[in-house]
Design an enzyme around this catalytic site. Structure first.
Site, PDB file in Angstrom:
ATOM      1  N   TYR A 146       0.691  -1.203   0.110  1.00 29.44           N
ATOM      2  CA  TYR A 146       0.183  -0.069   0.177  1.00 29.44           C
ATOM      3  C   TYR A 146       0.442   1.370   0.015  1.00 29.44           C
ATOM      4  O   TYR A 146       1.769   1.352   0.750  1.00 29.44           O
ATOM      5  CB  TYR A 146      -0.656  -0.284   1.279  1.00 29.44           C
ATOM      6  CG  TYR A 146      -1.726   1.244   1.433  1.00 29.44           C
ATOM      7  CD1 TYR A 146      -2.657   1.490   0.799  1.00 29.44           C
ATOM      8  CD2 TYR A 146      -1.564   1.831   2.336  1.00 29.44           C
ATOM      9  CE1 TYR A 146      -3.920   2.496   0.792  1.00 29.44           C
ATOM     10  CE2 TYR A 146      -2.682   3.144   2.794  1.00 29.44           C
ATOM     11  CZ  TYR A 146      -3.626   3.366   1.993  1.00 29.44           C
ATOM     12  OH  TYR A 146      -4.350   4.608   2.210  1.00 29.44           O
ATOM     13  N   ASP A 241       9.315   2.516  -0.561  1.00 27.95           N
ATOM     14  CA  ASP A 241       8.580   3.505   0.567  1.00 27.95           C
ATOM     15  C   ASP A 241       8.777   3.050   2.354  1.00 27.95           C
ATOM     16  O   ASP A 241       7.737   2.050   2.327  1.00 27.95           O
ATOM     17  CB  ASP A 241       6.760   3.074  -0.011  1.00 27.95           C
ATOM     18  CG  ASP A 241       5.820   3.724   0.872  1.00 27.95           C
ATOM     19  OD1 ASP A 241       6.128   4.723   1.954  1.00 27.95           O
ATOM     20  OD2 ASP A 241       4.482   3.569   0.508  1.00 27.95           O
ATOM     21  N   LYS A 269       4.619   8.517   9.062  1.00 27.77           N
ATOM     22  CA  LYS A 269       4.076   7.953  10.501  1.00 27.77           C
ATOM     23  C   LYS A 269       5.183   8.884  11.349  1.00 27.77           C
ATOM     24  O   LYS A 269       5.001  10.061  11.877  1.00 27.77           O
ATOM     25  CB  LYS A 269       4.192   6.772  10.051  1.00 27.77           C
ATOM     26  CG  LYS A 269       3.065   6.570   9.322  1.00 27.77           C
ATOM     27  CD  LYS A 269       2.912   4.702   9.226  1.00 27.77           C
ATOM     28  CE  LYS A 269       1.254   4.678   8.488  1.00 27.77           C
ATOM     29  NZ  LYS A 269       1.296   3.990   7.509  1.00 27.77           N
TER      30      LYS A 269
HETATM   31  C1  LIG Z   1       0.638   4.642   6.027  1.00 28.57           C
HETATM   32  C2  LIG Z   1       1.116   4.168   4.374  1.00 28.57           C
HETATM   33  C3  LIG Z   1       1.500   4.980   3.650  1.00 28.57           C
HETATM   34  C4  LIG Z   1      -0.033   6.214   3.519  1.00 28.57           C
HETATM   35  O1  LIG Z   1       0.764   7.061   4.549  1.00 28.57           O
HETATM   36  P1  LIG Z   1      -0.995   8.764   4.824  1.00 28.57           P
HETATM   37  O2  LIG Z   1       0.118   9.051   5.977  1.00 28.57           O
HETATM   38  O3  LIG Z   1      -2.192   7.639   5.959  1.00 28.57           O
HETATM   39  O4  LIG Z   1      -1.551   8.440   3.772  1.00 28.57           O
HETATM   40  C5  LIG Z   1       1.640   4.357   2.124  1.00 28.57           C
HETATM   41  N1  LIG Z   1       3.046   3.986   1.981  1.00 28.57           N
HETATM   42  C6  LIG Z   1       3.150   3.122   3.424  1.00 28.57           C
HETATM   43  C7  LIG Z   1       4.034   2.076   3.487  1.00 28.57           C
HETATM   44  C8  LIG Z   1       2.553   2.646   4.473  1.00 28.57           C
HETATM   45  O5  LIG Z   1       2.315   2.312   5.313  1.00 28.57           O
END
Ligand SMILES: *Cc1c(COP(=O)(O)O)cnc(C)c1O
Length: 432
Positions: A146, A241, A269
């Site tokens: 994701y 990511d 995060k």
């Molecule tokens: C949480 C997450 C996102 C999205 O971040 P948001 O702040 O919720 O938009 C993208 N990539 C990874 C790997 C994630 O865990």
């Protein structure tokens, strides 16, 4: 049912009148575990408290950001101090370069970083930048990974999307995803074939170096190395990511843990310390293509917000000065994951488990879980039963089989023992 959740129910019914599903992010609705959402009114360290006064050991930590636990004094003090000077100016503040410098110090490949307000914006912008830099159109992502909810990335996107059984999303024209190649994770051949078929057309490969969004799935030995080699050979960019893994698995994220250098890194995060922040960074040669220096447009009214910068700086600075946190987290998480797995075995319940540092998942399948196809085999009904039994016993796990659980620096040995004891009871119920 011993727990009273009347207040949470009332609050949910009220919220449902005004907000779709009563929630502002779908996984919070607890639908996939056959439960109802709790309304949280307070958090302290490893514990959270709902509107009915129930006390839970929290393994979500706001879905990753709260590595220092709830209401960490260093973070709260920093936010309060920043807020007293004003909450936003739409102009540069000194805190932005402070946090940027600290982040860049953690990643060997990074010389510049740009702040946004979410992980979604970070990945979306990094991909725009990769396409501009390479002058190519196609991107490769992996099933079950994701990268936020932008149109082009909502293809086989794990967790929330998988939990709801939505194949992508309504409202995304297929033309918007025609340049997105979704391949199985941990499958080197699939990537090799894609580079064969779309030679010199793939702008980037974006990957969660350790997947958190189909539950915890680590890279197979040699997999990240292979991605690095294949992208380099074709002059395509490798994007890690690290929105979830950055400053979580090590100060320098998964790339430090596995010793691989991507071309661009996306973050979120933890770098916001519980406030909304995302970022993407890499070498100046690529990053200087972003406006105002270059032709790649990307902007944000609240980007680099002073409160968020203060919370992020306080969090990262604490981690930098207490790097032993990572070893402690690893040890406690190992104990917890093994303890719960042993409880399942004793009860005759089949599960498997994956863990990297303080990210882990108990999968209700014999496993091993190495990609989306193997994750999908989980008995989500059995997981739902386990989830609800744990919640009854004061353990707040992610309300989806396909979301990872997290430990914070405030979790204690006693929390681990209490959780393992709760799991013993829960598995007895699941087996019955
Ligand atoms: C949480 C997450 C996102 C999205 O971040 P948001 O702040 O919720 O938009 C993208 N990539 C990874 C790997 C994630 O865990």
């Amino acid at each position: 049912m011993s727990r009273n959740t009347d207040q949470s129910r009332k609050l949910q019914h009220r919220a449902e009148q005004f907000i779709p599903g009563g929630v502002n992010s779908p996984v919070r609705a607890f639908r996939s575990v056959g439960s109802e959402p709790l309304y949280i009114v307070r958090g302290h360290g490893s514990h959270i408290y709902d509107a009915d006064g129930n006390d839970y050991i929290d393994y979500i930590g706001s879905w990753g950001p709260l590595i220092l636990g709830h209401a960490a004094p260093v973070v709260i003090d920093a936010i309060i101090a920043a807020a007293r000077n004003g909450t936003s100016f739409g102009a540069s503040t000194p805190a932005e370069a402070d946090l940027a410098e600290l982040i860049i110090s953690a990643f060997t490949h990074m010389q510049k970083v740009r702040f946004v307000s979410s992980g979604t914006e970070a990945t979306m912008s990094a991909i725009r930048l990769a396409r501009a830099y390479t002058k190519r159109k196609y991107i490769v992502k992996f099933e079950g990974c994701y990268h936020g909810h932008s149109d082009g990335l909502l293809v086989k996107a794990g967790s929330g999307v998988a939990t709801l059984g939505i194949p992508g999303s309504a409202g995304v024209p297929e033309e918007f995803t025609q340049f997105t190649l979704a391949l199985p994770y941990n499958d080197t051949n699939a990537v090799e074939q894609a580079f064969g078929k779309f030679k010199h057309q793939i702008a980037c490969v974006i990957v969660e170096p350790v997947v958190g969004n189909m539950g915890c799935v680590p890279p197979a030995p040699g997999y990240l190395e292979a991605l690095r080699a294949m992208t380099a050979r074709d002059n395509s960019l490798l994007i890690f990511d690290e929105v979830m893994t950055g400053f979580r698995l090590a100060f320098g994220g998964a790339q430090e843990l596995y010793g691989i250098q991507p071309n661009l890194t996306t973050m979120g995060k933890i770098i916001g310390g519980g406030l909304p922040v995302g970022a993407y960074g890499g070498p100046s040669e690529i990053m200087n293509l972003i406006a105002p220096l270059g032709p790649v447009y990307q902007a944000g009214t609240l980007s680099g917000n002073p409160l968020a910068m203060a919370a992020g700086y306080a969090t990262l600075n604490y981690l930098l000065k207490h790097k032993d946190v990572y070893a402690t987290l690893d040890k406690l998480a190992a104990e917890l994951v093994a303890g719960v797995a042993a409880a399942a075995k004793d009860a005759g319940v089949t599960i498997s488990h994956n863990r990297v540092g303080s990210m882990f998942t108990w999968f209700f399948t014999a496993g091993p879980v190495t990609d989306w196809t193997s994750a999908e085999k989980c008995d989500t009904k059995a997981f739902g039963n386990f989830f609800r039994a744990m919640l009854e016993n004061g353990i707040y796990l992610p309300p989806s089989q396909f979301e990872v659980a997290f430990l914070s620096a405030t979790h204690t040995e006693q929390d681990m023992q209490q959780t393992i004891a709760a799991a013993k009871q829960a598995f007895a119920g699941v087996a019955a």
